[in-house]
Design an enzyme around this catalytic site. Structure first.
Site: not given
Ligand code: NAD
Length: 259
Positions: A165, A167
Site C-alpha cells: 500500500y 509503495a
Molecule cells: P473504501 O474501502 O471505503 O472505498 C473504496 C472504494 O473503491 C470502494 O467503493 C471500492 O469498491 C472501490 N474500488 C476498489 N477497487 C476498485 C476497482 N478496481 N475499480 C473501481 N473501484 C474500486 O475506502 P476509503 O477509506 O473511502 O478510501 C478511499 C481512498 O482514500 C483510497 O484510495 C484510500 O487508499 C485512500 N485513503 C484512505 C484513508 C482512510 O483512512 N480511510 C487514508 C488515506 C488514504
C-alpha cells in the site's frame, strides 16, 4: 468558502463508498454533475440514487480501474451522459496488509504474498495511471481541467504491514508530480491528497490498538470524517485552487506534526 462547480463534470473513482461517496456528494452540492465509477454495482447504484434523491445530478457507471477496456467504456458512458469531463478524482483504493516477513523464534512463519502485492499495485497505482491516461484527452477537449489523486499519510512516513500500500501511495505522489509538469502546460492541474486516518470501511478493518496509537499522535484527537477529505478535494478542483499544482495536501488532523 463558496465553491461553484456549475457546468463542470466530475468523475470520482471508487465513489460508491467512504471518502469517494462523500466527495461525489460534496462536488454535486457545489453544482457539478458527477459520475461515480466503481466496481460494486448494487452499492454504487444505491449511492447514486440516494444522491439523486437529494436533487443532485449524480449517476453510477460500472468501472473496474484495473481493466483498461472497462475504464475506456466508462469514459465513453460519462461523455455520452454529461457531454464531457472536467474533473477526475482518482480515489479508488484497496488494502491487503501483511508484514514483509513474519517470523517466530528465528523461523519464517509467513509474509506478504505476491498476490497481495500485485492486487494493491493494480488498483492503487496502475488504476490511477490507466484512469488518468483515459480521461486526459477529454480534459484537453474542454481546454483544461483538474485531477486529484488519493495518496496517504503513510506514503510520507511508512506504516507497519503496508509494504504494498505504501509503495502505491508513494508512487501516486511521484506520478502526481510528473503529470503536474506534463499537463500544467495544458491548463490541467494535478495534485494529491494525503489523508490521515479516516472513519471508513478501510480503517474499520484495522486493529483497534493501531487506531488508538494513531489517535494518540493526532492533535485533533479524532479520526477524520469522509467529509473532511471531500472538502479538500472540492477546494483543489475549484477555481480558487487554479494556481496550485503538484502539491500533496495533508488532511490528517495534524498527525504528521504529532502531539
Ligand atoms: P473504501 O474501502 O471505503 O472505498 C473504496 C472504494 O473503491 C470502494 O467503493 C471500492 O469498491 C472501490 N474500488 C476498489 N477497487 C476498485 C476497482 N478496481 N475499480 C473501481 N473501484 C474500486 O475506502 P476509503 O477509506 O473511502 O478510501 C478511499 C481512498 O482514500 C483510497 O484510495 C484510500 O487508499 C485512500 N485513503 C484512505 C484513508 C482512510 O483512512 N480511510 C487514508 C488515506 C488514504
Amino acid at each position: 468558502m463558496h465553491i461553484d462547480l456549475t457546468q463542470r463534470v466530475a468523475v470520482v473513482t471508487g465513489g460508491a463508498n467512504g471518502i469517494g461517496r462523500a466527495t461525489a456528494r460534496r462536488l454535486a452540492h457545489s453544482g457539478a454533475r458527477v459520475a461515480i465509477w466503481d466496481r460494486v454495482v448494487a452499492v454504487g447504484e444505491a449511492a447514486a440514487a440516494a444522491l439523486a434523491g437529494e436533487g443532485l445530478e449524480v449517476c453510477f457507471i460500472e468501472a473496474d480501474v484495473t481493466q483498461r477496456a472497462s475504464v475506456n467504456a466508462a469514459v465513453a458512458a460519462t461523455v455520452a451522459r454529461f457531454g464531457g469531463i472536467d474533473i477526475l478524482i482518482n480515489n479508488a483504493g484497496i488494502t491487503r496488509d501483511a508484514q514483509l516477513v513474519k517470523s517466530k523464534d528465528g523461523a519464517v512463519t509467513g509474509g506478504m504474498t505476491d498476490d497481495e502485492f500485485d492486487d494493491v499495485i493494480a488498483v492503487n497505482l496502475k488504476g490511477v495511471y490507466t484512469c488518468t491516461q483515459a480521461v486526459v484527452p477529454e480534459l484537453l477537449k474542454r481546454g483544461g481541467g483538474r485531477i486529484v489523486n488519493a495518496s496517504s499519510v503513510v506514503a510520507l512516513h511508512g506504516n507497519f504491514g503496508q509494504t504494498n500500500y505504501v509503495a502505491t501511495k508513494a508512487g501516486v505522489i511521484g506520478m502526481t508530480q510528473v503529470w503536474a509538469r506534463e499537463l500544467g502546460k495544458r491548463n490541467i492541474t494535478v495534485n494529491a491528497i494525503a489523508p490521515g486516518f479516516i472513519a471508513t470501511d478501510m480503517t474499520a478493518k484495522m486493529p483497534a490498538s493501531a487506531l488508538d496509537a494513531m489517535l494518540a499522535h493526532t492533535p485533533a484527537g479524532r479520526l477524520g470524517s469522509p467529509e473532511d477529505v471531500a472538502n479538500a478535494y472540492c477546494f483543489l478542483v475549484s477555481d480558487a485552487a487554479a494556481f496550485i499544482n503538484g502539491v500533496v495536501l495533508s488532511v490528517d488532523g495534524g498527525l504528521v506534526i504529532g502531539t
